[in-house]
Design a protein around this motif. Structure first.
Motif, PDB file in Angstrom:
ATOM      1  N   VAL A   1      40.632  38.306  34.740  1.00 60.40           N
ATOM      2  CA  VAL A   1      39.537  39.143  34.262  1.00 60.40           C
ATOM      3  C   VAL A   1      38.219  38.447  34.585  1.00 60.40           C
ATOM      4  CG1 VAL A   1      38.427  40.166  32.241  1.00 60.40           C
ATOM      5  CG2 VAL A   1      40.923  40.142  32.417  1.00 60.40           C
ATOM      6  N   PHE A   2      37.326  39.186  35.227  1.00 65.48           N
ATOM      7  CA  PHE A   2      35.990  38.697  35.526  1.00 65.48           C
ATOM      8  C   PHE A   2      35.002  39.492  34.682  1.00 65.48           C
ATOM      9  CE2 PHE A   2      38.502  38.099  39.363  1.00 65.48           C
ATOM     10  CZ  PHE A   2      38.208  36.796  39.721  1.00 65.48           C
ATOM     11  N   GLU A   3      34.115  38.798  33.978  1.00 63.39           N
ATOM     12  CA  GLU A   3      33.040  39.431  33.221  1.00 63.39           C
ATOM     13  C   GLU A   3      31.756  39.090  33.962  1.00 63.39           C
ATOM     14  OE1 GLU A   3      33.154  40.192  29.377  1.00 63.39           O
ATOM     15  OE2 GLU A   3      35.333  40.311  29.375  1.00 63.39           O
ATOM     16  N   ILE A   4      31.058  40.107  34.432  1.00 68.63           N
ATOM     17  CA  ILE A   4      29.897  39.910  35.294  1.00 68.63           C
ATOM     18  C   ILE A   4      28.701  40.651  34.717  1.00 68.63           C
ATOM     19  CG2 ILE A   4      28.958  40.263  37.614  1.00 68.63           C
ATOM     20  CD1 ILE A   4      31.919  40.283  38.594  1.00 68.63           C
ATOM     21  N   LYS A   5      27.584  39.963  34.591  1.00 69.78           N
ATOM     22  CA  LYS A   5      26.337  40.609  34.182  1.00 69.78           C
ATOM     23  C   LYS A   5      25.458  40.697  35.422  1.00 69.78           C
ATOM     24  CE  LYS A   5      22.916  40.616  30.534  1.00 69.78           C
ATOM     25  NZ  LYS A   5      22.418  39.944  29.328  1.00 69.78           N
ATOM     26  N   LEU A   6      24.928  41.882  35.689  1.00 67.34           N
ATOM     27  CA  LEU A   6      24.112  42.077  36.878  1.00 67.34           C
ATOM     28  C   LEU A   6      22.970  43.027  36.600  1.00 67.34           C
ATOM     29  CD1 LEU A   6      25.687  44.591  39.333  1.00 67.34           C
ATOM     30  CD2 LEU A   6      26.765  44.103  37.160  1.00 67.34           C
ATOM     31  N   THR A   7      22.005  43.043  37.499  1.00 63.87           N
ATOM     32  CA  THR A   7      20.904  43.998  37.394  1.00 63.87           C
ATOM     33  C   THR A   7      21.041  45.015  38.519  1.00 63.87           C
ATOM     34  OG1 THR A   7      19.465  42.555  38.695  1.00 63.87           O
ATOM     35  CG2 THR A   7      19.308  42.370  36.303  1.00 63.87           C
ATOM     36  N   ALA A   8      20.686  46.259  38.193  1.00 66.16           N
ATOM     37  CA  ALA A   8      20.733  47.350  39.173  1.00 66.16           C
ATOM     38  C   ALA A   8      19.801  48.450  38.689  1.00 66.16           C
ATOM     39  CB  ALA A   8      22.159  47.870  39.316  1.00 66.16           C
ATOM     40  N   SER A   9      19.473  49.349  39.577  1.00 66.30           N
ATOM     41  CA  SER A   9      18.551  50.423  39.209  1.00 66.30           C
ATOM     42  C   SER A   9      19.233  51.559  38.452  1.00 66.30           C
ATOM     43  CB  SER A   9      17.834  50.968  40.444  1.00 66.30           C
ATOM     44  OG  SER A   9      18.782  51.469  41.364  1.00 66.30           O
ATOM     45  N   SER A  10      20.581  51.633  38.543  1.00 66.86           N
ATOM     46  CA  SER A  10      21.312  52.690  37.833  1.00 66.86           C
ATOM     47  C   SER A  10      22.754  52.243  37.596  1.00 66.86           C
ATOM     48  CB  SER A  10      21.315  53.980  38.653  1.00 66.86           C
ATOM     49  OG  SER A  10      22.083  53.807  39.838  1.00 66.86           O
ATOM     50  N   LEU A  11      23.438  52.954  36.730  1.00 68.72           N
ATOM     51  CA  LEU A  11      24.848  52.680  36.462  1.00 68.72           C
ATOM     52  C   LEU A  11      25.666  52.873  37.739  1.00 68.72           C
ATOM     53  CD1 LEU A  11      27.156  52.043  34.495  1.00 68.72           C
ATOM     54  CD2 LEU A  11      27.241  54.487  33.951  1.00 68.72           C
ATOM     55  N   GLU A  12      25.365  53.909  38.495  1.00 70.61           N
ATOM     56  CA  GLU A  12      26.088  54.187  39.735  1.00 70.61           C
ATOM     57  C   GLU A  12      25.922  53.047  40.737  1.00 70.61           C
ATOM     58  OE1 GLU A  12      23.945  56.381  38.251  1.00 70.61           O
ATOM     59  OE2 GLU A  12      25.492  57.708  37.425  1.00 70.61           O
ATOM     60  N   GLU A  13      24.705  52.498  40.849  1.00 72.89           N
ATOM     61  CA  GLU A  13      24.467  51.380  41.755  1.00 72.89           C
ATOM     62  C   GLU A  13      25.229  50.139  41.285  1.00 72.89           C
ATOM     63  OE1 GLU A  13      20.954  48.302  42.877  1.00 72.89           O
ATOM     64  OE2 GLU A  13      20.346  50.413  42.847  1.00 72.89           O
ATOM     65  N   ALA A  14      25.223  49.895  39.975  1.00 75.15           N
ATOM     66  CA  ALA A  14      25.959  48.745  39.423  1.00 75.15           C
ATOM     67  C   ALA A  14      27.451  48.881  39.722  1.00 75.15           C
ATOM     68  CB  ALA A  14      25.712  48.626  37.925  1.00 75.15           C
ATOM     69  N   GLU A  15      28.017  50.080  39.506  1.00 81.58           N
ATOM     70  CA  GLU A  15      29.440  50.302  39.794  1.00 81.58           C
ATOM     71  C   GLU A  15      29.736  50.086  41.269  1.00 81.58           C
ATOM     72  OE1 GLU A  15      29.891  54.266  38.269  1.00 81.58           O
ATOM     73  OE2 GLU A  15      30.538  53.543  36.303  1.00 81.58           O
TER      74      GLU A  15
ATOM     75  N   CYS B   1      34.498  43.369  44.545  1.00 78.26           N
ATOM     76  CA  CYS B   1      35.966  43.335  44.483  1.00 78.26           C
ATOM     77  C   CYS B   1      36.563  43.331  45.879  1.00 78.26           C
ATOM     78  CB  CYS B   1      36.495  44.529  43.691  1.00 78.26           C
ATOM     79  SG  CYS B   1      36.138  44.441  41.924  1.00 78.26           S
ATOM     80  N   LYS B   2      36.061  44.202  46.738  1.00 80.44           N
ATOM     81  CA  LYS B   2      36.595  44.309  48.095  1.00 80.44           C
ATOM     82  C   LYS B   2      36.327  43.063  48.928  1.00 80.44           C
ATOM     83  CE  LYS B   2      36.087  49.301  48.132  1.00 80.44           C
ATOM     84  NZ  LYS B   2      35.249  50.415  48.584  1.00 80.44           N
ATOM     85  N   LYS B   3      35.194  42.391  48.673  1.00 77.67           N
ATOM     86  CA  LYS B   3      34.800  41.249  49.497  1.00 77.67           C
ATOM     87  C   LYS B   3      35.266  39.900  48.957  1.00 77.67           C
ATOM     88  CE  LYS B   3      30.742  43.351  51.594  1.00 77.67           C
ATOM     89  NZ  LYS B   3      29.282  43.296  51.734  1.00 77.67           N
ATOM     90  N   LEU B   4      35.494  39.798  47.627  1.00 73.55           N
ATOM     91  CA  LEU B   4      35.811  38.480  47.082  1.00 73.55           C
ATOM     92  C   LEU B   4      36.818  38.470  45.931  1.00 73.55           C
ATOM     93  CD1 LEU B   4      35.142  35.398  46.981  1.00 73.55           C
ATOM     94  CD2 LEU B   4      33.433  35.993  45.251  1.00 73.55           C
ATOM     95  N   LEU B   5      36.640  39.342  44.958  1.00 74.92           N
ATOM     96  CA  LEU B   5      37.396  39.221  43.710  1.00 74.92           C
ATOM     97  C   LEU B   5      38.859  39.631  43.820  1.00 74.92           C
ATOM     98  CD1 LEU B   5      34.696  40.547  41.211  1.00 74.92           C
ATOM     99  CD2 LEU B   5      35.127  38.197  41.939  1.00 74.92           C
ATOM    100  N   ALA B   6      39.176  40.553  44.714  1.00 74.49           N
ATOM    101  CA  ALA B   6      40.555  41.039  44.863  1.00 74.49           C
ATOM    102  C   ALA B   6      40.962  41.000  46.331  1.00 74.49           C
ATOM    103  CB  ALA B   6      40.666  42.462  44.337  1.00 74.49           C
ATOM    104  N   ASN B   7      42.221  40.687  46.556  1.00 63.94           N
ATOM    105  CA  ASN B   7      42.784  40.721  47.905  1.00 63.94           C
ATOM    106  C   ASN B   7      43.417  42.100  48.080  1.00 63.94           C
ATOM    107  OD1 ASN B   7      44.517  40.609  50.115  1.00 63.94           O
ATOM    108  ND2 ASN B   7      45.076  38.486  49.765  1.00 63.94           N
ATOM    109  N   PRO B   8      42.870  42.948  48.951  1.00 69.05           N
ATOM    110  CA  PRO B   8      43.372  44.316  49.069  1.00 69.05           C
ATOM    111  C   PRO B   8      44.829  44.420  49.509  1.00 69.05           C
ATOM    112  CG  PRO B   8      41.857  43.819  50.857  1.00 69.05           C
ATOM    113  CD  PRO B   8      41.804  42.658  49.907  1.00 69.05           C
ATOM    114  N   VAL B   9      45.373  43.368  50.096  1.00 69.93           N
ATOM    115  CA  VAL B   9      46.763  43.377  50.534  1.00 69.93           C
ATOM    116  C   VAL B   9      47.707  43.284  49.332  1.00 69.93           C
ATOM    117  CG1 VAL B   9      48.510  42.107  51.859  1.00 69.93           C
ATOM    118  CG2 VAL B   9      46.201  42.398  52.779  1.00 69.93           C
ATOM    119  N   LYS B  10      47.353  42.468  48.340  1.00 74.30           N
ATOM    120  CA  LYS B  10      48.283  42.219  47.241  1.00 74.30           C
ATOM    121  C   LYS B  10      47.765  42.595  45.851  1.00 74.30           C
ATOM    122  CE  LYS B  10      47.093  37.377  46.367  1.00 74.30           C
ATOM    123  NZ  LYS B  10      46.685  37.539  44.983  1.00 74.30           N
ATOM    124  N   ASP B  11      46.484  42.921  45.717  1.00 75.78           N
ATOM    125  CA  ASP B  11      45.915  43.155  44.390  1.00 75.78           C
ATOM    126  C   ASP B  11      45.435  44.583  44.178  1.00 75.78           C
ATOM    127  OD1 ASP B  11      46.140  40.420  43.651  1.00 75.78           O
ATOM    128  OD2 ASP B  11      44.212  39.958  44.580  1.00 75.78           O
TER     129      ASP B  11
END
Length: 84
Positions: free
Chosen positions: A43-57, A64-74
């Motif tokens: 579980v990763f808990e991340i606080k970030l700034t963005a202009s909208s909820l959609e941008e944050a999501e 997730c795609k670039k670092l937090l999860a391996n798309p092959v196995k996760d």
């Protein structure tokens, strides 16, 4: 810009061996608990700034795609809400 809090849960996809879960399951059964299955997740808990909820999501999913999860196995699940 607004502040957002994200929670990312990363789990192995079905069919991949969760050796930590299997070891924990065996240990619990050895301790006389009637455990049928144990699976692990990160579980990763991340606080970030963005202009909208959609941008944050969108940014969290990109992380997730670039670092937090391996798309092959996760698989991963994302929850984002405005921080208080």
């Amino acid at each position: 810009m607004n502040s957002y809090q994200a929670r990312v849960e990363v789990k192995l996809k079905p069919g991949h061996v969760d050796s930590e879960g299997l070891t924990t399951e065996k240990a619990l059964n050895d301790m006389d608990y009637s455990v049928e299955e144990v699976s692990t997740a990160k579980v990763f808990e991340i606080k970030l700034t963005a202009s909208s909820l959609e941008e944050a999501e969108s940014e969290i999913k990109d992380m997730c795609k670039k670092l937090l999860a391996n798309p092959v196995k996760d698989d991963y699940k994302v929850e984002v809400e405005k921080a208080e």
